[in-house]
Motif scaffolding. Structure first.
Motif, PDB file in Angstrom:
ATOM      1  N   MET A 112      -4.692   9.643  -0.041  1.00  0.00           N
ATOM      2  CA  MET A 112      -4.592   8.440  -0.350  1.00  0.00           C
ATOM      3  C   MET A 112      -4.323   7.713   1.101  1.00  0.00           C
ATOM      4  O   MET A 112      -4.975   6.564   1.182  1.00  0.00           O
ATOM      5  CB  MET A 112      -3.443   8.163  -1.451  1.00  0.00           C
ATOM      6  CG  MET A 112      -3.647   8.274  -2.823  1.00  0.00           C
ATOM      7  SD  MET A 112      -2.489   7.786  -3.853  1.00  0.00           S
ATOM      8  CE  MET A 112      -2.842   6.067  -3.771  1.00  0.00           C
ATOM      9  N   LEU A 113      -3.500   8.240   1.639  1.00  0.00           N
ATOM     10  CA  LEU A 113      -3.377   7.679   3.072  1.00  0.00           C
ATOM     11  C   LEU A 113      -4.353   7.394   3.962  1.00  0.00           C
ATOM     12  O   LEU A 113      -4.733   6.641   4.719  1.00  0.00           O
ATOM     13  CB  LEU A 113      -2.109   8.451   3.837  1.00  0.00           C
ATOM     14  CG  LEU A 113      -1.626   7.831   5.233  1.00  0.00           C
ATOM     15  CD1 LEU A 113      -0.866   6.552   4.815  1.00  0.00           C
ATOM     16  CD2 LEU A 113      -0.612   8.766   5.739  1.00  0.00           C
TER      17      LEU A 113
ATOM     18  N   ARG B  37       0.762  -1.179   0.060  1.00  0.00           N
ATOM     19  CA  ARG B  37       0.180   0.010  -0.004  1.00  0.00           C
ATOM     20  C   ARG B  37       0.614   1.307  -0.085  1.00  0.00           C
ATOM     21  O   ARG B  37       0.268   2.125  -0.689  1.00  0.00           O
ATOM     22  CB  ARG B  37      -0.954  -0.046   1.417  1.00  0.00           C
ATOM     23  CG  ARG B  37      -2.259  -0.720   0.991  1.00  0.00           C
ATOM     24  CD  ARG B  37      -3.000  -0.930   2.362  1.00  0.00           C
ATOM     25  NE  ARG B  37      -2.457  -2.177   3.212  1.00  0.00           N
ATOM     26  CZ  ARG B  37      -2.979  -2.431   4.174  1.00  0.00           C
ATOM     27  NH1 ARG B  37      -3.980  -1.624   4.744  1.00  0.00           N
ATOM     28  NH2 ARG B  37      -2.387  -3.062   5.152  1.00  0.00           N
ATOM     29  N   GLY B  38       1.862   1.164   0.603  1.00  0.00           N
ATOM     30  CA  GLY B  38       2.945   2.377   0.770  1.00  0.00           C
ATOM     31  C   GLY B  38       3.527   2.642  -0.829  1.00  0.00           C
ATOM     32  O   GLY B  38       3.645   3.375  -1.201  1.00  0.00           O
TER      33      GLY B  38
ATOM     34  N   ILE C 134       1.143   4.281  -2.855  1.00  0.00           N
ATOM     35  CA  ILE C 134       1.202   5.783  -2.633  1.00  0.00           C
ATOM     36  C   ILE C 134       2.329   6.463  -3.293  1.00  0.00           C
ATOM     37  O   ILE C 134       2.196   7.634  -3.966  1.00  0.00           O
ATOM     38  CB  ILE C 134       0.886   6.175  -1.192  1.00  0.00           C
ATOM     39  CG1 ILE C 134      -0.026   5.784  -0.623  1.00  0.00           C
ATOM     40  CG2 ILE C 134       1.404   7.531  -0.936  1.00  0.00           C
ATOM     41  CD1 ILE C 134      -0.469   6.019   1.181  1.00  0.00           C
TER      42      ILE C 134
ATOM     43  N   GLY D 223      -0.692  12.388  -1.622  1.00  0.00           N
ATOM     44  CA  GLY D 223      -0.398  11.390  -0.789  1.00  0.00           C
ATOM     45  C   GLY D 223      -1.153  11.357   0.340  1.00  0.00           C
ATOM     46  O   GLY D 223      -1.258  10.245   0.836  1.00  0.00           O
TER      47      GLY D 223
ATOM     48  N   VAL E  73      -8.259   6.662   1.111  1.00  0.00           N
ATOM     49  CA  VAL E  73      -8.385   5.257   0.446  1.00  0.00           C
ATOM     50  C   VAL E  73      -9.032   4.243   1.279  1.00  0.00           C
ATOM     51  O   VAL E  73      -9.738   3.333   1.058  1.00  0.00           O
ATOM     52  CB  VAL E  73      -7.174   4.960  -0.010  1.00  0.00           C
ATOM     53  CG1 VAL E  73      -7.056   3.499  -0.718  1.00  0.00           C
ATOM     54  CG2 VAL E  73      -6.744   5.923  -1.395  1.00  0.00           C
TER      55      VAL E  73
ATOM     56  N   THR F  91       2.040   6.584  -7.070  1.00  0.00           N
ATOM     57  CA  THR F  91       1.113   7.708  -7.557  1.00  0.00           C
ATOM     58  C   THR F  91       1.737   9.154  -7.362  1.00  0.00           C
ATOM     59  O   THR F  91       1.544   9.923  -8.282  1.00  0.00           O
ATOM     60  CB  THR F  91      -0.387   7.798  -6.833  1.00  0.00           C
ATOM     61  OG1 THR F  91      -0.830   6.540  -6.715  1.00  0.00           O
ATOM     62  CG2 THR F  91      -1.450   8.752  -7.173  1.00  0.00           C
ATOM     63  N   MET F  92       2.208   9.236  -6.295  1.00  0.00           N
ATOM     64  CA  MET F  92       3.119  10.690  -6.017  1.00  0.00           C
ATOM     65  C   MET F  92       4.046  10.847  -6.979  1.00  0.00           C
ATOM     66  O   MET F  92       4.109  12.050  -7.733  1.00  0.00           O
ATOM     67  CB  MET F  92       3.532  10.804  -4.699  1.00  0.00           C
ATOM     68  CG  MET F  92       2.717  10.751  -3.771  1.00  0.00           C
ATOM     69  SD  MET F  92       3.359  10.943  -1.840  1.00  0.00           S
ATOM     70  CE  MET F  92       3.756  12.536  -1.724  1.00  0.00           C
TER      71      MET F  92
END
Length: 340
Positions: A292-293, A251-252, A255, A289, A296, A258-259
């Motif tokens: 999303m953290l 999951r990290g 992120i 970021g 999401v 995406t960033m």
């Protein structure tokens, strides 16, 4: 020899080592992580970075493919159809970009734009794979079938799309093609899926690397420290993988991808606030970021509710990944509605 012991070389080796650990831990594609990492380090032109990354990938993916082949895990017929589509397109892709522009500045922008889009695409494939697995776990799993009837045309098209993407950006051999295989052949177990993907990835990245070398040449001061760092990193990551919570790391990674993809779009010349507003662009990347953290997980909870599951709790993301991909047999023996 002195060229190999410089601050730049050490930074490349360090980046290769840490990315290699993540690849070994999660199995997620190295190109999606390594290419943007080297671009943001500023260690060379984007074309040189893509070429070096593809060449390094051809080296370390070969070892993984040989291991899976010895264990008999890949579906060679399926891999063959993928290779038939991916290898020619991986070789053609760099020549297509080279035909679009011969200006170095335009080439930089074009490659960064393509890589940025590819990173966002790769990040979305993880979310899509997780959603597919959620549906399978909820329904009790899919009947296992490690030798499914081959679907030539869609498999060939997947190979062509993946090959074109990898040839231009070095991103996609482990993420985009994997999710396509998961959708086309849902009965394949995880080991069979990974083995098939690795076997087809070797000629794919090799073809892409040869085309990029023919066009841009190969910068050994990039390749050598990259291989020196990434190979032991991948081995170390593979050894400690059973003791590390992979779902959190993955999951990290989504992120970060995406960033990074958004930041590369800005570097390619897409400026939503106009020229000269780099600070606002950096704030936007950070906001994406953070969103999303925190947001999401809420969206994921809503999707779980739509499948008749509680918003949070069992089955967890890691359990869904395991039940949905690690041999669907377990998914059939233990229904997802069991909330013990």
């Amino acid at each position: 020899m002195n060229d190999l012991i410089t601050l730049t070389a050490l930074s490349i080796a360090a980046a290769g080592f840490f990315v290699g650990i993540v690849v070994g831990l999660t199995g997620m594609g190295g190109g999606a992580l390594m290419t943007p990492a080297l671009i943001f380090l500023g260690v060379g032109h984007t074309s040189a970075i893509v070429t070096a990354d593809l060449t390094a990938a051809a080296i370390y993916k070969t070892g993984g493919a040989i291991t899976h082949a010895r264990e008999g895990s890949p579906n060679l017929r399926l891999a063959g159809w993928l290779i038939a589509g991916s290898v020619p397109m991986a070789f053609i892709g760099p020549w297509l970009v080279n035909a679009v522009t011969d200006d170095p500045a335009d080439l930089e922008k074009t490659l960064k734009l393509c890589i940025g889009i590819a990173l966002l695409f790769a990040a979305s494939t993880y979310a899509l794979r997780l959603y597919i697995n959620l549906g399978r776990v909820r329904s009790g799993g899919i009947l296992p079938d490690d030798n499914p009837p081959i679907r030539p045309l869609p498999t060939l098209l997947v190979g062509m799309l993946g090959g074109l993407l990898v040839g231009i950006t070095s991103v996609g051999s482990g993420s985009v093609i994997m999710i396509a295989l998961l959708m086309l052949y849902p009965g394949l177990s995880a080991v069979r899926l990974v083995g098939t993907d690795l076997v087809q990835a070797v000629p794919l990245v090799l073809s892409a690397a040869l085309a990029n070398i023919a066009i841009h040449g190969l910068e050994w001061d990039l390749l050598i420290p990259l291989v020196i760092g990434s190979v032991p990193g991948t081995l170390l990551g593979s050894r400690i993988a059973p003791r590390v919570p992979q779902s959190i790391i993955r999951r990290g990674i989504v992120i970060v991808l995406t960033m990074s993809g958004t930041a590369l779009l800005f570097k390619a010349g897409l400026h939503p606030f106009g020229q000269g507003h780099e600070t606002l662009e950096a704030v936007l990347v950070a906001a994406i970021g953070l969103a999303m953290l925190f947001l999401v997980p809420l969206v994921w909870g809503v999707l779980r509710k739509r499948h008749g599951l509680p918003m949070f709790g069992a089955p967890t993301v890691s359990e869904i990944e395991a039940l949905g991909a690690d041999g669907n047999r377990r998914g059939r023996r233990q229904p997802a509605t069991d909330e013990r």
